[in-house]
Write a protein that holds these residues in place. Structure first.
Motif, short mmCIF file in Angstrom:
data_model
loop_
_atom_site.label_atom_id
_atom_site.label_comp_id
_atom_site.label_asym_id
_atom_site.label_seq_id
_atom_site.Cartn_x
_atom_site.Cartn_y
_atom_site.Cartn_z
N ILE A 17 0.87 -1.17 0.00
CA ILE A 17 0.00 0.00 0.00
C ILE A 17 0.90 1.22 0.00
CG2 ILE A 17 -1.77 1.26 1.26
CD1 ILE A 17 -2.61 -1.38 2.52
N SER A 18 0.68 2.11 -0.94
CA SER A 18 1.54 3.29 -1.05
C SER A 18 1.30 4.24 0.12
CB SER A 18 1.26 4.01 -2.37
OG SER A 18 -0.06 4.53 -2.37
N SER A 19 2.30 5.08 0.38
CA SER A 19 2.20 6.04 1.48
C SER A 19 1.07 7.04 1.30
CB SER A 19 3.53 6.78 1.65
OG SER A 19 4.51 5.89 2.10
N PRO A 20 0.87 7.62 0.09
CA PRO A 20 -0.26 8.55 -0.06
C PRO A 20 -1.62 7.88 0.20
CG PRO A 20 1.26 8.81 -1.88
CD PRO A 20 1.71 7.62 -1.11
N PHE A 21 -1.77 6.65 -0.25
CA PHE A 21 -3.03 5.95 -0.01
C PHE A 21 -3.23 5.68 1.47
CE2 PHE A 21 -5.43 2.02 0.62
CZ PHE A 21 -6.62 2.38 0.03
N THR A 22 -2.14 5.28 2.16
CA THR A 22 -2.22 5.02 3.59
C THR A 22 -2.61 6.29 4.34
OG1 THR A 22 -0.50 3.34 3.38
CG2 THR A 22 -0.96 4.15 5.59
N ARG A 23 -2.04 7.41 3.93
CA ARG A 23 -2.36 8.69 4.56
C ARG A 23 -3.84 9.04 4.35
NH1 ARG A 23 -1.71 12.67 7.98
NH2 ARG A 23 -1.94 14.75 7.14
N ARG A 24 -4.33 8.91 3.11
CA ARG A 24 -5.73 9.22 2.83
C ARG A 24 -6.66 8.29 3.59
NH1 ARG A 24 -3.75 9.56 -2.46
NH2 ARG A 24 -4.74 7.59 -2.98
N LEU A 25 -6.29 7.01 3.67
CA LEU A 25 -7.10 6.04 4.40
C LEU A 25 -7.15 6.40 5.88
CD1 LEU A 25 -8.64 3.31 4.34
CD2 LEU A 25 -6.45 2.22 4.83
N TRP A 26 -6.01 6.74 6.46
CA TRP A 26 -5.94 7.09 7.87
C TRP A 26 -6.77 8.34 8.15
CZ3 TRP A 26 -4.36 11.26 10.74
CH2 TRP A 26 -4.28 11.05 12.11
N VAL A 27 -6.65 9.36 7.33
CA VAL A 27 -7.40 10.60 7.52
C VAL A 27 -8.91 10.33 7.40
CG1 VAL A 27 -7.90 12.86 6.51
CG2 VAL A 27 -5.55 12.17 6.89
N GLY A 28 -9.29 9.54 6.41
CA GLY A 28 -10.70 9.21 6.24
C GLY A 28 -11.26 8.45 7.43
N LEU A 29 -10.53 7.44 7.90
CA LEU A 29 -10.98 6.67 9.06
C LEU A 29 -11.02 7.53 10.31
CD1 LEU A 29 -9.15 3.27 8.53
CD2 LEU A 29 -11.59 3.70 8.42
N TYR A 30 -10.01 8.36 10.50
CA TYR A 30 -9.95 9.20 11.69
C TYR A 30 -11.15 10.13 11.75
CZ TYR A 30 -8.46 12.73 15.01
OH TYR A 30 -8.41 13.59 16.05
N TRP A 31 -11.41 10.85 10.66
CA TRP A 31 -12.50 11.83 10.70
C TRP A 31 -13.87 11.17 10.69
CZ3 TRP A 31 -11.77 16.17 12.79
CH2 TRP A 31 -10.54 16.78 12.72
N SER A 32 -14.00 10.00 10.07
CA SER A 32 -15.29 9.32 10.13
C SER A 32 -15.57 8.83 11.55
CB SER A 32 -15.37 8.19 9.13
OG SER A 32 -14.42 7.20 9.42
N MET A 33 -14.55 8.30 12.24
CA MET A 33 -14.73 7.88 13.63
C MET A 33 -15.00 9.08 14.53
SD MET A 33 -14.64 4.68 13.83
CE MET A 33 -15.18 4.40 12.19
N TYR A 34 -14.33 10.19 14.27
CA TYR A 34 -14.55 11.41 15.04
C TYR A 34 -16.00 11.88 14.89
CZ TYR A 34 -13.58 16.02 16.98
OH TYR A 34 -13.59 17.15 17.75
N LEU A 35 -16.48 11.90 13.66
CA LEU A 35 -17.85 12.32 13.38
C LEU A 35 -18.86 11.37 14.03
CD1 LEU A 35 -19.47 14.44 11.69
CD2 LEU A 35 -19.60 12.69 9.94
N LEU A 36 -18.60 10.07 13.93
CA LEU A 36 -19.50 9.10 14.55
C LEU A 36 -19.52 9.25 16.07
CD1 LEU A 36 -18.78 5.84 12.54
CD2 LEU A 36 -20.95 7.04 12.68
N THR A 37 -18.35 9.45 16.67
CA THR A 37 -18.25 9.51 18.12
C THR A 37 -18.91 10.75 18.70
OG1 THR A 37 -16.19 8.27 18.06
CG2 THR A 37 -16.63 9.51 20.05
#
Length: 172
Positions: A17-37
């Motif tokens: 998994i490339s670094s840019p994809f990993t970064r986008r995935l992490w940011v997406g997961l982080y903010w979706s969990m933040y919004l859900l919480t």
């Protein structure tokens, strides 16, 4: 991985998994969990507790109660931040570091509290289940309650059957 520092013609690993994809995935997961919480789950919890009858009224009431809670919490938080900043002379990066430490403390406090409860409650439950005499007495108590319910149901069935028989004789 070593693939990223490979200087020659290297084959890409199967699960790479490339670094840019990993970064986008992490940011997406982080903010979706933040919004859900902090938004979705509290509104859902308030929605369930709402006393309104329609979907729209329940949603409006739950959003309003959450806005009130976050408004009061935000005002108290700003007062605390202002107090800390003015009395301790903590500003900028020091204030951010303080809140990072406070967030870590809160997380560790929750983990220790809930793990401590789980580490005690689960073995205690298993220990009590290992006591066969105690488990047998609990099962016997439940069995008596079930027997009483079955007896009451049999009496109700007999009463209903006699009523049906009487009505059937009257109709015939």
């Amino acid at each position: 991985t070593l693939y990223r520092i490979c200087e020659h013609d290297c084959d890409e690993p199967l699960g790479y998994i490339s670094s840019p994809f990993t970064r986008r995935l992490w940011v997406g997961l982080y903010w979706s969990m933040y919004l859900l919480t902090w938004v979705v789950l509290p509104i859902m919890m308030s929605y369930v507790d709402s006393g309104a009858f329609t979907f729209r009224d329940r949603l409006r009431e739950s959003a309003w109660s959450n806005l009130q809670f976050y408004g009061v919490s935000g005002a108290v938080g700003l007062l605390v931040v202002g107090y800390i900043a003015l009395t301790r002379g903590v500003f900028g990066a020091d204030l951010v570091a303080f809140f990072m430490a406070l967030a870590n403390f809160w997380g560790l406090f929750l983990v220790i509290t809930f793990m401590g409860f789980g580490l005690v409650a689960i073995p205690r439950k298993l220990w009590f289940r290992g006591d066969l005499a105690l488990e047998l007495s609990k099962i016997e108590g439940r069995a008596m309650a079930y027997k009483d319910k079955a007896y009451d149901s049999a009496l109700e069935l007999a009463d209903a059957a006699s009523e049906v028989r009487q009505v059937s004789e009257r109709v015939s």
